[in-house]
Design a protein around this motif. Structure first.
Motif, PDB file in Angstrom:
ATOM      1  N   UNK A 144     -79.692  -7.531  21.160  1.00 18.89           N
ATOM      2  CA  UNK A 144     -79.957  -8.798  20.482  1.00 18.89           C
ATOM      3  C   UNK A 144     -81.423  -9.200  20.597  1.00 18.89           C
ATOM      4  N   UNK A 145     -82.029  -8.950  21.744  1.00 16.48           N
ATOM      5  CA  UNK A 145     -83.411  -9.374  21.964  1.00 16.48           C
ATOM      6  C   UNK A 145     -84.413  -8.544  21.169  1.00 16.48           C
ATOM      7  N   UNK A 146     -83.989  -7.358  20.689  1.00 16.80           N
ATOM      8  CA  UNK A 146     -84.917  -6.482  19.960  1.00 16.80           C
ATOM      9  C   UNK A 146     -84.753  -6.567  18.443  1.00 16.80           C
ATOM     10  N   UNK A 147     -83.798  -7.376  17.991  1.00 14.72           N
ATOM     11  CA  UNK A 147     -83.591  -7.528  16.548  1.00 14.72           C
ATOM     12  C   UNK A 147     -84.723  -8.370  15.968  1.00 14.72           C
ATOM     13  N   UNK A 148     -85.372  -7.850  14.921  1.00 14.46           N
ATOM     14  CA  UNK A 148     -86.497  -8.561  14.308  1.00 14.46           C
ATOM     15  C   UNK A 148     -86.190  -9.088  12.919  1.00 14.46           C
ATOM     16  N   UNK A 149     -85.123  -8.562  12.297  1.00 19.04           N
ATOM     17  CA  UNK A 149     -84.824  -8.981  10.927  1.00 19.04           C
ATOM     18  C   UNK A 149     -83.345  -8.720  10.625  1.00 19.04           C
ATOM     19  N   UNK A 150     -82.764  -9.614   9.846  1.00 13.39           N
ATOM     20  CA  UNK A 150     -81.375  -9.463   9.391  1.00 13.39           C
ATOM     21  C   UNK A 150     -81.351  -9.698   7.893  1.00 13.39           C
TER      22      UNK A 150
ATOM     23  N   UNK B  78     -78.117 -17.827  13.500  1.00 10.00           N
ATOM     24  CA  UNK B  78     -78.447 -16.398  13.428  1.00 10.00           C
ATOM     25  C   UNK B  78     -77.935 -15.670  14.664  1.00 10.00           C
ATOM     26  N   UNK B  79     -78.127 -16.262  15.819  1.00 11.76           N
ATOM     27  CA  UNK B  79     -77.653 -15.617  17.045  1.00 11.76           C
ATOM     28  C   UNK B  79     -76.133 -15.554  17.086  1.00 11.76           C
ATOM     29  N   UNK B  80     -75.467 -16.579  16.570  1.00 11.75           N
ATOM     30  CA  UNK B  80     -74.004 -16.543  16.493  1.00 11.75           C
ATOM     31  C   UNK B  80     -73.542 -15.390  15.604  1.00 11.75           C
ATOM     32  N   UNK B  81     -74.244 -15.171  14.487  1.00 11.93           N
ATOM     33  CA  UNK B  81     -73.901 -14.066  13.593  1.00 11.93           C
ATOM     34  C   UNK B  81     -74.072 -12.728  14.301  1.00 11.93           C
TER      35      UNK B  81
ATOM     36  N   UNK C 228     -74.103 -12.084  17.540  1.00 16.70           N
ATOM     37  CA  UNK C 228     -73.117 -11.943  18.613  1.00 16.70           C
ATOM     38  C   UNK C 228     -71.760 -11.571  18.021  1.00 16.70           C
ATOM     39  N   UNK C 229     -71.397 -12.217  16.895  1.00 17.15           N
ATOM     40  CA  UNK C 229     -70.122 -11.909  16.253  1.00 17.15           C
ATOM     41  C   UNK C 229     -70.084 -10.459  15.774  1.00 17.15           C
ATOM     42  N   UNK C 230     -71.198  -9.968  15.228  1.00 18.18           N
ATOM     43  CA  UNK C 230     -71.247  -8.582  14.780  1.00 18.18           C
ATOM     44  C   UNK C 230     -71.140  -7.612  15.958  1.00 18.18           C
ATOM     45  N   UNK C 231     -71.819  -7.927  17.049  1.00 15.69           N
ATOM     46  CA  UNK C 231     -71.770  -7.032  18.211  1.00 15.69           C
ATOM     47  C   UNK C 231     -70.391  -7.014  18.858  1.00 15.69           C
ATOM     48  N   UNK C 232     -69.609  -8.069  18.643  1.00 13.51           N
ATOM     49  CA  UNK C 232     -68.269  -8.147  19.229  1.00 13.51           C
ATOM     50  C   UNK C 232     -67.176  -7.612  18.312  1.00 13.51           C
ATOM     51  N   UNK C 233     -67.520  -7.234  17.088  1.00 14.28           N
ATOM     52  CA  UNK C 233     -66.505  -6.728  16.174  1.00 14.28           C
ATOM     53  C   UNK C 233     -65.956  -5.394  16.662  1.00 14.28           C
ATOM     54  N   UNK C 234     -64.656  -5.179  16.472  1.00 11.23           N
ATOM     55  CA  UNK C 234     -63.986  -3.968  16.936  1.00 11.23           C
ATOM     56  C   UNK C 234     -63.160  -3.362  15.804  1.00 11.23           C
ATOM     57  N   UNK C 235     -63.126  -2.026  15.802  1.00 11.70           N
ATOM     58  CA  UNK C 235     -62.257  -1.329  14.862  1.00 11.70           C
ATOM     59  C   UNK C 235     -60.803  -1.510  15.280  1.00 11.70           C
ATOM     60  N   UNK C 236     -59.939  -1.703  14.309  1.00  7.58           N
ATOM     61  CA  UNK C 236     -58.501  -1.718  14.594  1.00  7.58           C
ATOM     62  C   UNK C 236     -57.873  -0.374  14.250  1.00  7.58           C
ATOM     63  N   UNK C 237     -58.520   0.389  13.362  1.00  3.51           N
ATOM     64  CA  UNK C 237     -58.062   1.731  13.023  1.00  3.51           C
ATOM     65  C   UNK C 237     -59.218   2.468  12.360  1.00  3.51           C
ATOM     66  N   UNK C 238     -59.087   3.798  12.284  1.00  2.00           N
ATOM     67  CA  UNK C 238     -60.124   4.633  11.682  1.00  2.00           C
ATOM     68  C   UNK C 238     -59.547   5.333  10.454  1.00  2.00           C
ATOM     69  N   UNK C 239     -60.292   5.286   9.353  1.00  2.00           N
ATOM     70  CA  UNK C 239     -59.874   5.971   8.129  1.00  2.00           C
ATOM     71  C   UNK C 239     -60.601   7.306   8.055  1.00  2.00           C
ATOM     72  N   UNK C 240     -59.888   8.329   7.607  1.00  2.00           N
ATOM     73  CA  UNK C 240     -60.475   9.666   7.531  1.00  2.00           C
ATOM     74  C   UNK C 240     -60.715  10.101   6.087  1.00  2.00           C
ATOM     75  N   UNK C 241     -60.668   9.157   5.178  1.00  2.00           N
ATOM     76  CA  UNK C 241     -60.982   9.437   3.780  1.00  2.00           C
ATOM     77  C   UNK C 241     -61.775   8.263   3.237  1.00  2.00           C
ATOM     78  N   UNK C 242     -62.700   8.509   2.301  1.00  2.00           N
ATOM     79  CA  UNK C 242     -63.498   7.406   1.756  1.00  2.00           C
ATOM     80  C   UNK C 242     -62.613   6.352   1.093  1.00  2.00           C
TER      81      UNK C 242
END
Length: 204
Positions: free
Chosen positions: A118-124, A156-159, A161-175
């Protein structure tokens, strides 16, 4: 296949991705915690789940060389698995090898959607149909909207933090078709790296 590098554990096959360090530790603990029991002689490997295909084939590569073994079925009585070592000897091994090593490859993938400092992010940059919202870090912990003015640093920091906390619930193996025409995109600039997330349609 799991390989430990400078940035931690990685999966190199059957997919290439970051590994879940917690799950890797569980595997290693199951292996190091296994205790060899009785040597089984004159028993057909097929009856123990070692043939024609074992539950898991394991090869450990370290500074002291390579060790390999195969894990078969769980014993019907007692907390034991069947194991065949690299010399071909079969043992009843106390532990949880079959349950830990019998997991799907996706179980070992890192559940985090994205990883950044988070401390090294310069642009979103947020891109969607109406246009692009470009937010840039300013001195003294401030943020600014390109072409406009000051942005809410807390928002911006809330956004982030929310992105860094997002988790996959499943993985798709096809586009997924929806990814070809994304609903929106987020780009996170961290020093010289650009991390890009593409979001498709929301599914139920």
């Amino acid at each position: 296949e799991l390989v430990k590098g400078d940035d931690g554990w990685m999966i190199t096959a059957p997919v290439q991705d970051r590994a879940n360090a917690f799950m890797v530790d569980r595997i290693l603990q199951a292996i190091t915690g296994a205790r060899t029991g009785a040597l089984l002689e004159n028993v057909a490997p097929e009856a123990l789940g070692l043939e024609p295909k074992p539950v898991a084939s394991v090869e450990l590569v370290g500074s002291k060389g390579t060790t390999s073994f195969e894990v078969g079925d769980r014993a019907p009585v007692g907390w034991h698995d069947y194991l065949r070592d690299q010399e071909g000897s079969i043992f009843a091994v106390r532990g949880s090898l079959s349950s830990e090593l019998g997991r799907k490859p996706d179980d070992y993938r890192h559940p985090g959607l994205i990883e950044f400092d988070l401390e090294k992010v310069t642009e979103v940059r947020l891109k969607s149909g109406p246009g692009t919202l470009d937010v840039r870090r300013q001195p003294a912990g401030r943020w600014a909207l390109a072409g406009f003015g000051a942005a809410d640093p807390g928002g911006i920091e809330d956004l982030l933090v929310a992105l860094s906390n997002m988790r996959f619930t499943s993985f798709y193996h096809a586009p997924l078709p929806s990814i070809d025409e994304p609903e929106f995109e987020i780009e996170i600039v961290q020093e010289e790296d650009v991390l890009r997330l593409v979001f498709g349609e929301v599914t139920a």
